[in-house]
Structure formats: structure tokens, C-alpha cells
Scaffold this active site. Structure first.
Site, PDB file in Angstrom:
ATOM      1  N   GLY A 185       0.823  -1.197   0.000  1.00 22.02           N
ATOM      2  CA  GLY A 185       0.000   0.000   0.000  1.00 22.02           C
ATOM      3  C   GLY A 185       0.860   1.250   0.000  1.00 22.02           C
TER       4      GLY A 185
ATOM      5  N   ASP B 155       0.443  -8.857   1.687  1.00 22.51           N
ATOM      6  CA  ASP B 155      -0.645  -8.037   1.176  1.00 22.51           C
ATOM      7  C   ASP B 155      -1.602  -8.905   0.370  1.00 22.51           C
ATOM      8  OD1 ASP B 155      -2.157  -5.777  -0.089  1.00 22.51           O
ATOM      9  OD2 ASP B 155      -0.469  -4.600   0.672  1.00 22.51           O
TER      10      ASP B 155
ATOM     11  N   GLY C  66      -3.833  -2.173  -2.206  1.00 26.67           N
ATOM     12  CA  GLY C  66      -2.456  -1.932  -2.632  1.00 26.67           C
ATOM     13  C   GLY C  66      -2.187  -2.590  -3.973  1.00 26.67           C
TER      14      GLY C  66
ATOM     15  N   VAL D  74      -4.672 -11.112   5.688  1.00 24.32           N
ATOM     16  CA  VAL D  74      -4.365 -11.132   7.117  1.00 24.32           C
ATOM     17  C   VAL D  74      -5.593 -11.410   7.975  1.00 24.32           C
ATOM     18  CG1 VAL D  74      -2.400  -9.581   6.835  1.00 24.32           C
ATOM     19  CG2 VAL D  74      -4.651  -8.617   7.383  1.00 24.32           C
TER      20      VAL D  74
ATOM     21  N   SER E 142      -4.972  -2.334   5.840  1.00 23.48           N
ATOM     22  CA  SER E 142      -6.322  -1.808   6.034  1.00 23.48           C
ATOM     23  C   SER E 142      -6.668  -0.893   4.887  1.00 23.48           C
ATOM     24  CB  SER E 142      -6.451  -0.998   7.339  1.00 23.48           C
ATOM     25  OG  SER E 142      -7.754  -0.442   7.448  1.00 23.48           O
TER      26      SER E 142
ATOM     27  N   ASN F 257      -4.346 -11.595  14.225  1.00 16.26           N
ATOM     28  CA  ASN F 257      -3.398 -12.506  13.574  1.00 16.26           C
ATOM     29  C   ASN F 257      -1.989 -11.917  13.523  1.00 16.26           C
ATOM     30  OD1 ASN F 257      -5.326 -14.516  13.117  1.00 16.26           O
ATOM     31  ND2 ASN F 257      -5.973 -13.592  11.187  1.00 16.26           N
TER      32      ASN F 257
ATOM     33  N   TYR G 277     -14.255   2.387   9.440  1.00 19.53           N
ATOM     34  CA  TYR G 277     -12.814   2.638   9.550  1.00 19.53           C
ATOM     35  C   TYR G 277     -12.448   3.122  10.956  1.00 19.53           C
ATOM     36  CZ  TYR G 277      -8.165   4.485   8.407  1.00 19.53           C
ATOM     37  OH  TYR G 277      -6.823   4.747   8.365  1.00 19.53           O
TER      38      TYR G 277
ATOM     39  N   LYS H 206     -10.173   0.867  13.721  1.00 17.67           N
ATOM     40  CA  LYS H 206      -8.911   1.325  14.291  1.00 17.67           C
ATOM     41  C   LYS H 206      -8.993   1.444  15.807  1.00 17.67           C
ATOM     42  CE  LYS H 206      -6.360   1.700  10.602  1.00 17.67           C
ATOM     43  NZ  LYS H 206      -5.168   0.843  10.416  1.00 17.67           N
TER      44      LYS H 206
ATOM     45  N   ARG I 276      -8.991  10.877  -1.222  1.00 18.97           N
ATOM     46  CA  ARG I 276      -8.354  11.805  -0.297  1.00 18.97           C
ATOM     47  C   ARG I 276      -8.002  13.110  -1.018  1.00 18.97           C
ATOM     48  NH1 ARG I 276      -4.761   7.301   2.925  1.00 18.97           N
ATOM     49  NH2 ARG I 276      -4.716   6.351   0.847  1.00 18.97           N
TER      50      ARG I 276
END
Length: 322
Positions: free
Chosen positions: A19, A40, A45, A66, A86, A110, A156, A160, A197
Site C-alpha cells: 500500500g 498483502d 495496494g 491477514v 487496512s 493474527n 474505519y 482502528k 483523499r
């Protein structure tokens, strides 16, 4: 500001290593002499981000999800595990809501299991989003946040926040050596033009001569940290031994309106501005208090915003928009 630190890691595992931030971490670790296993699933990514590393015998790229145990995919014990897997952009986590929550929960579990079994240092990539739409400004690590747990951004934010809780519990219950870094708006090369973004969106639009889409009235602020500075802060915190959380970001704020105008100027574009509806729960302000990082890590951002933006613009020029 130099960080008095010598390389210490023999082998690092970086989840989400293909990523944006993860690929820069892989590059920096290899430059310091650390062997790197990049894990990954390429959901957000791309292998292109680490293509420049594929010829290094110390680098290994592993395709794995993951959300499922992946210890078997790592061929040697690490002494550092950096959990950066993520979806991180609004476009991605709104497209992959359950995936995002599972990476923050099952994926963190994990990755912690891998670190604990190997006796490795574990670093969780958290985010300024844990502060939500903050009522305290700037935000320091003692602030608990103002988050809507059922809003569209919650997949999200809460992933987190849960990851932080799980990391803290693992350290307390099992003695795993853990660190939480809270990253504020990072930008730079290898961002995707359509990831939603502000910086990559504005740069893509300006280079294409399209109107720059400014949300709301554009008065909301962000604090932009160039990716090289962010990576330097992450590795300094990892080497320090602190548990965190620690803010890694730039304490200089800029409004989205001023950022859009600045990018038009830096690109030499003739683009105009177009105001669009502001997303639900979009934070009004975002600025880190980096006193802890300054005092404990002797770290602060070094790349001026104009230089970082020029580097980012140069990287986007001539590239197909993705």
C-alpha cells in the site's frame, strides 16, 4: 532534526506492505539493512508499489489475507511486525466495509499472534480518525475522541479504535511488546488518484484541467505530513520502545479551500473550483499535538509542505489516473 538511532532490526514483516505508507516503510527498512517480508492481499495496494524492491534478495512479497492466520506464509521469525494492512481511504473503506472491520479485528489479532510467537516488537498503524470530529483542538494522545459509532465512517474509525483496544489488551494479558502510532493525513508518491483523499484528488483534477471538487465551503482543515517524515517517525517510535499511542503528523493546518487553490498554482493549471456536498461526519478540524513525539523521539516533520506537494505533483505527472 536528526534522530540518534542505529538500525536494529534483522527481519521485519509489513502487512499492507504494497500500500501507500506500507511500501515506503518497506523501502526505508531495506535501506537500513533490514530484511523485509511484505504481506498483502492487493485489495487496495498493488505490487507496482514495491516493484523497485523485487530484485533485492532481502525482500520477499507474499500474497496473503491477514484476516486469516498467515504465520505459515512467513518463512523466518521476525523481530519487528508492522501492521499496516487496512483500507484507508474513504473510497475503499466505504466500498469494503466488512473487510475493513475484519482487518482491524481479525487481522490485528493474527498480526499480534505472529509478533507474540516470535517475541517481536509489534507496531499498529492507527489513525487520527480515532479522534473523530474532535471537540478538543489540537488533538493529543490523552483525548478520547468524538466518534459516531454507526455513521458511514465508523467502519474505519471503529476498526482502528478496536485495533488499539486489542493491541493494548494483548500487551497487558500476554506481555507482547506493542506500539500504537496514530498517523495524521499523510501524502506523497504512490497515492492513487481516485482514492478520495484531498491531495491526490486535487492533484489529479488539476493536472487534467478539471474543476477541483471542494467539499462544503472548504473551511475544514487538515494537517498534511509528507510520507518520508511519517515513515521516519514510525521507525523512530518502533526503535524507542514506547507503547504509545503517539501522534505522528504535521502540526501545521491548512483549509481544504486553501489547499485546492495552492495545488492549482503549483501545477500551473487553469482549473476552477467546484463546491460539492460535504460527506457525513466529515471532521471540521484535524491537527496533531506532537509534543510527545518531539520530546521522546526527537522527531518532527522536516519536509516543507510546498516541497512535498511539488514532489507529489511531479510523481503524478505523466502517470495514468487510477
Amino acid at each position: 532534526m536528526a534522530i540518534p538511532r542505529a538500525p536494529r532490526w534483522e527481519h521485519a514483516v509489513v502487512t499492507g506492505g504494497s500500500g501507500f505508507v506500507g511500501s515506503h516503510l518497506c523501502t526505508a527498512l531495506l535501506a537500513e539493512g533490514t530484511a523485509v517480508t511484505c504481506v498483502d492481499d492487493f485489495s487496495t495496494g498493488t505490487p507496482d508499489n514495491v516493484a523497485h524492491l523485487r530484485g533485492d534478495p532481502r525482500f520477499r512479497l507474499v500474497e496473503a489475507d491477514v484476516r486469516r492466520p498467515f504465520t505459515h506464509a512467513v518463512d523466518r521469525e521476525p523481530d519487528l511486525v508492522l501492521h499496516f494492512a487496512s483500507p484507508a481511504s474513504p473510497v475503499d473503506y466505504l466500498r469494503l466495509p466488512l473487510h475493513t472491520l475484519e482487518v482491524g479485528s481479525l487481522g490485528t489479532r493474527n498480526a499480534l499472534a505472529l509478533a507474540h510467537a516470535a517475541g517481536a516488537r509489534f507496531v499498529l498503524a492507527s489513525t487520527s480518525e480515532v479522534y473523530g470530529d474532535p471537540e478538543e483542538h489540537p488533538q493529543n494522545e490523552r483525548y478520547w475522541g468524538h466518534v459516531n459509532p454507526v455513521g458511514p465512517r465508523s467502519v474505519y474509525d471503529e476498526a482502528k479504535r478496536f485495533g488499539e483496544a486489542l493491541t493494548t489488551a494483548d500487551a497487558s494479558a500476554r506481555g507482547t511488546d506493542t506500539l500504537i502510532v496514530r498517523l495524521f493525513n499523510t501524502y506523497g508518491p504512490r497515492m492513487r488518484g481516485y482514492d478520495g483523499r484531498a491531495v491526490p484528488t486535487f492533484v489529479r483534477q488539476a493536472l487534467a484541467g478539471e474543476p477541483l471538487t471542494v467539499a462544503g465551503d472548504g473551511r475544514q482543515t487538515r494537517s498534511l505530513c509528507y510520507v518520508d517524515d511519517t515513515v521516519r517517525g514510525i521507525l523512530a517510535a518502533a526503535a524507542h520502545g514506547m507503547p504509545g499511542p503517539v501522534n505522528i503528523g504535521n502540526p501545521s493546518e491548512i483549509s481544504m479551500l486553501d489547499l485546492a487553490r495552492w495545488i492549482v498554482e503549483l501545477t500551473g493549471s487553469r482549473s476552477t473550483l467546484r463546491f460539492v456536498e460535504r460527506p457525513v461526519d466529515d471532521p471540521g478540524v484535524r491537527c496533531p499535538d506532537i509534543t510527545l513525539a518531539r520530546d521522546k523521539l526527537l522527531w518532527e516533520p522536516l519536509v516543507p509542505a510546498e516541497e512535498g506537494l511539488r514532489r507529489t505533483i511531479d510523481w503524478f505527472r505523466g502517470r495514468p489516473a487510477d
